[in-house]
Design a protein around this motif. Structure first.
Motif, PDB file in Angstrom:
ATOM      1  N   GLY A 241       0.801  -1.215   0.000  1.00 44.38           N
ATOM      2  CA  GLY A 241       0.000   0.000   0.000  1.00 44.38           C
ATOM      3  C   GLY A 241       0.834   1.266   0.000  1.00 44.38           C
ATOM      4  O   GLY A 241       2.017   1.264  -0.333  1.00 44.38           O
ATOM      5  N   TRP A 242       0.212   2.363   0.394  1.00 48.23           N
ATOM      6  CA  TRP A 242       0.844   3.669   0.268  1.00 48.23           C
ATOM      7  C   TRP A 242       2.060   3.838   1.175  1.00 48.23           C
ATOM      8  O   TRP A 242       2.995   4.557   0.811  1.00 48.23           O
ATOM      9  N   VAL A 243       2.068   3.161   2.336  1.00 48.03           N
ATOM     10  CA  VAL A 243       3.231   3.267   3.230  1.00 48.03           C
ATOM     11  C   VAL A 243       4.460   2.656   2.570  1.00 48.03           C
ATOM     12  O   VAL A 243       5.547   3.234   2.591  1.00 48.03           O
ATOM     13  N   LYS A 244       4.294   1.481   1.983  1.00 46.40           N
ATOM     14  CA  LYS A 244       5.395   0.837   1.258  1.00 46.40           C
ATOM     15  C   LYS A 244       5.898   1.748   0.137  1.00 46.40           C
ATOM     16  O   LYS A 244       7.117   1.955  -0.013  1.00 46.40           O
ATOM     17  N   GLU A 245       4.971   2.298  -0.633  1.00 48.83           N
ATOM     18  CA  GLU A 245       5.358   3.180  -1.741  1.00 48.83           C
ATOM     19  C   GLU A 245       6.114   4.402  -1.231  1.00 48.83           C
ATOM     20  O   GLU A 245       7.104   4.839  -1.836  1.00 48.83           O
ATOM     21  N   LEU A 246       5.669   4.959  -0.118  1.00 47.89           N
ATOM     22  CA  LEU A 246       6.292   6.156   0.432  1.00 47.89           C
ATOM     23  C   LEU A 246       7.723   5.886   0.895  1.00 47.89           C
ATOM     24  O   LEU A 246       8.665   6.568   0.478  1.00 47.89           O
ATOM     25  N   ILE A 247       7.900   4.897   1.762  1.00 43.92           N
ATOM     26  CA  ILE A 247       9.225   4.698   2.359  1.00 43.92           C
ATOM     27  C   ILE A 247      10.242   4.188   1.343  1.00 43.92           C
ATOM     28  O   ILE A 247      11.438   4.504   1.433  1.00 43.92           O
ATOM     29  N   GLU A 248       9.754   3.437   0.349  1.00 45.07           N
ATOM     30  CA  GLU A 248      10.693   2.929  -0.650  1.00 45.07           C
ATOM     31  C   GLU A 248      11.030   4.002  -1.685  1.00 45.07           C
ATOM     32  O   GLU A 248      12.174   4.095  -2.127  1.00 45.07           O
ATOM     33  N   SER A 249      10.070   4.831  -2.046  1.00 41.34           N
ATOM     34  CA  SER A 249      10.361   5.901  -3.003  1.00 41.34           C
ATOM     35  C   SER A 249      11.252   6.973  -2.382  1.00 41.34           C
ATOM     36  O   SER A 249      12.046   7.607  -3.081  1.00 41.34           O
TER      37      SER A 249
ATOM     38  N   ASN B  30      13.458   6.266  -0.071  1.00 41.47           N
ATOM     39  CA  ASN B  30      14.705   5.580   0.326  1.00 41.47           C
ATOM     40  C   ASN B  30      14.993   5.676   1.820  1.00 41.47           C
ATOM     41  O   ASN B  30      16.143   5.848   2.246  1.00 41.47           O
ATOM     42  N   CYS B  31      13.929   5.576   2.626  1.00 42.62           N
ATOM     43  CA  CYS B  31      14.118   5.617   4.071  1.00 42.62           C
ATOM     44  C   CYS B  31      13.622   4.341   4.750  1.00 42.62           C
ATOM     45  O   CYS B  31      13.492   4.295   5.980  1.00 42.62           O
ATOM     46  N   GLY B  32      13.338   3.307   3.970  1.00 42.92           N
ATOM     47  CA  GLY B  32      12.882   2.050   4.543  1.00 42.92           C
ATOM     48  C   GLY B  32      12.470   1.083   3.467  1.00 42.92           C
ATOM     49  O   GLY B  32      12.663   1.323   2.268  1.00 42.92           O
ATOM     50  N   PHE B  33      11.883  -0.030   3.902  1.00 42.27           N
ATOM     51  CA  PHE B  33      11.450  -1.042   2.947  1.00 42.27           C
ATOM     52  C   PHE B  33      10.318  -1.867   3.542  1.00 42.27           C
ATOM     53  O   PHE B  33      10.099  -1.880   4.761  1.00 42.27           O
ATOM     54  N   SER B  34       9.610  -2.547   2.667  1.00 42.71           N
ATOM     55  CA  SER B  34       8.571  -3.490   3.062  1.00 42.71           C
ATOM     56  C   SER B  34       8.988  -4.882   2.612  1.00 42.71           C
ATOM     57  O   SER B  34       9.657  -5.038   1.589  1.00 42.71           O
ATOM     58  N   TYR B  35       8.610  -5.886   3.387  1.00 39.35           N
ATOM     59  CA  TYR B  35       8.916  -7.270   3.015  1.00 39.35           C
ATOM     60  C   TYR B  35       7.657  -8.109   3.154  1.00 39.35           C
ATOM     61  O   TYR B  35       6.682  -7.695   3.791  1.00 39.35           O
TER      62      TYR B  35
END
Length: 390
Positions: free
Chosen positions: A311-319, A321-326
């Motif tokens: 969702g949007w949290v994954k898109e935000l942190i990965e775009s 470059n301050c985190g990732f989703s797994y």
């Protein structure tokens, strides 16, 4: 203007938990409005509290995440009933700012709008009843139908709607058309949470500092802890219906440090011991629309963000470059994605710096509250007769 802010779970920094409604009440009061907060409080009698220039009405309604489903429903209905009675006693209220969850706060808004002619802005942070339906908590067909009717009617009758994320806004817009909806996220308090140098560099530390609820499904985190490399440790703190279950599942796992539940000050202290913050939701699709408080605390504190959902949290942190989703179905995937940050301290520092920059640029309380203030002005300019800012 006299405004009632209705939130069953109103908290202050001293209480611990989410304090979004505290920020809003403070801001409205600072703008010169007479603010009355109506909330529930685990006490035996009604009381009032003067806080930062406004009045908090505390209704004696016991609530805990450990309550059974029907006990929770009873607490929701009781709050709706008592809050409406308090509203009738407070004369000359011009606007209700009503916060869900629970969705039953919509009953307060509707009754006050119909019977004592008080318009309302409705704030939506979690999509009910869809969330409990997808989690399998709400199964009764009649209750589901009634809840959906209440949801739609609450949206329809609202003067305007505040959504905590873009996906929530899109969901509501499909239910009601031609409604003023603004996205105002949770807030990253960059004055309170500040980046600090971690003293213990021997291990990479991941913190989960939040709710241990059914929606969080922290079994995902337990699965990850079981396959974590020796140089990774976990700090866990919080409360909720699943707390004892998760604690028992981590017995014998030496890489876990449990901390007693604390307020915002303790969260800040524990954040300083962490390299990364873990955010967890059950893989019910609707939950990915949410706006988790700990995301914003983690950004403000300059932490790498690890999420186990899309969702949007994954898109935000990965775009950014301050985190990732797994994918939590494959817990080793977490450490595969984490390994580059452990091997390269500069890469970690860069991600943490980007987290702070994102917080400062987009999510400070000042920016979000100013957005709320402007939304109210726009509503008035569109001739929505609420008396806003008058």
């Amino acid at each position: 203007m006299k405004i009632a802010l209705i939130h069953q779970y109103f908290k202050t920094p001293e209480d611990g938990g989410g304090i979004r409604s505290y920020y809003i009440a403070n801001h409205l009061s600072q703008l010169g409005h007479e603010v009355h907060v109506i909330t529930a409080y685990n006490d035996k009698k009604y009381s009032t509290l003067t806080l930062n220039g406004y009045t908090v009405h505390r209704l004696p309604i016991y609530y805990s995440n450990h309550l059974s489903f029907w006990s929770r429903i009873h607490a929701f209905w009781l709050f709706a009933y008592q809050a409406y009675r308090v509203l009738r006693r407070i004369k000359n209220i011009k606007l209700n700012y009503v916060i869900s969850t629970p969705l039953t706060t919509g009953l307060i808004a509707l009754f006050a709008e119909r019977r004592i002619d008080i318009p309302y802005i409705f704030e939506v942070g979690d999509l009910w009843p869809e969330a409990p339906v997808q989690l399998g908590v709400l199964k009764n067909p009649l209750l589901i139908t009634l809840a959906k009717i209440l949801e739609k009617k609450t949206y329809q009758r609202a003067t305007a709607i505040v959504a905590l994320s873009e996906p929530i806004k899109h969901y509501i817009a499909k239910i009601v058309q031609n409604k003023s909806i603004e996205v105002i996220t949770n807030m990253a308090d960059t004055d309170f949470f500040r980046p600090s140098k971690k003293l213990n560099q021997e291990k990479f530390t991941i913190g989960y500092l939040g709710t241990f609820g059914l929606a969080n499904h922290l079994e995902y985190l337990v699965d990850a802890i079981k396959v974590a490399p020796a140089n990774v440790e976990f700090i866990l703190m919080g409360s909720g219906a699943q707390y004892q279950k998760i604690r028992s599942l981590t017995q014998g796992l030496n890489q876990v440090v449990w901390e007693e539940e604390g307020n915002k000050e303790k969260v800040r202290t524990l954040m300083a011991k962490c390299d990364a913050i873990y955010i967890s939701f059950h893989h019910a699709p609707i939950l990915a629309t949410g706006c988790p408080n700990k995301l914003f605390d983690g950004l403000a504190a300059g932490k790498l963000i690890i999420a186990n959902f899309g969702g949007w949290v994954k898109e935000l942190i990965e775009s950014e470059n301050c985190g990732f989703s797994y994918d939590p179905r494959y817990p080793n995937d977490l450490f595969r994605k984490l390994a580059p940050f452990i091997r390269d301290p500069d890469r970690l520092k860069t991600a943490q710096k980007k987290a702070v920059e994102l917080a400062q640029q987009s999510f400070t309380p000042d920016s979000q509250l100013k957005k709320l203030e402007q939304f109210m002005i726009i509503c008035k300019s569109e001739k929505i007769d609420t008396g806003l800012l008058s």
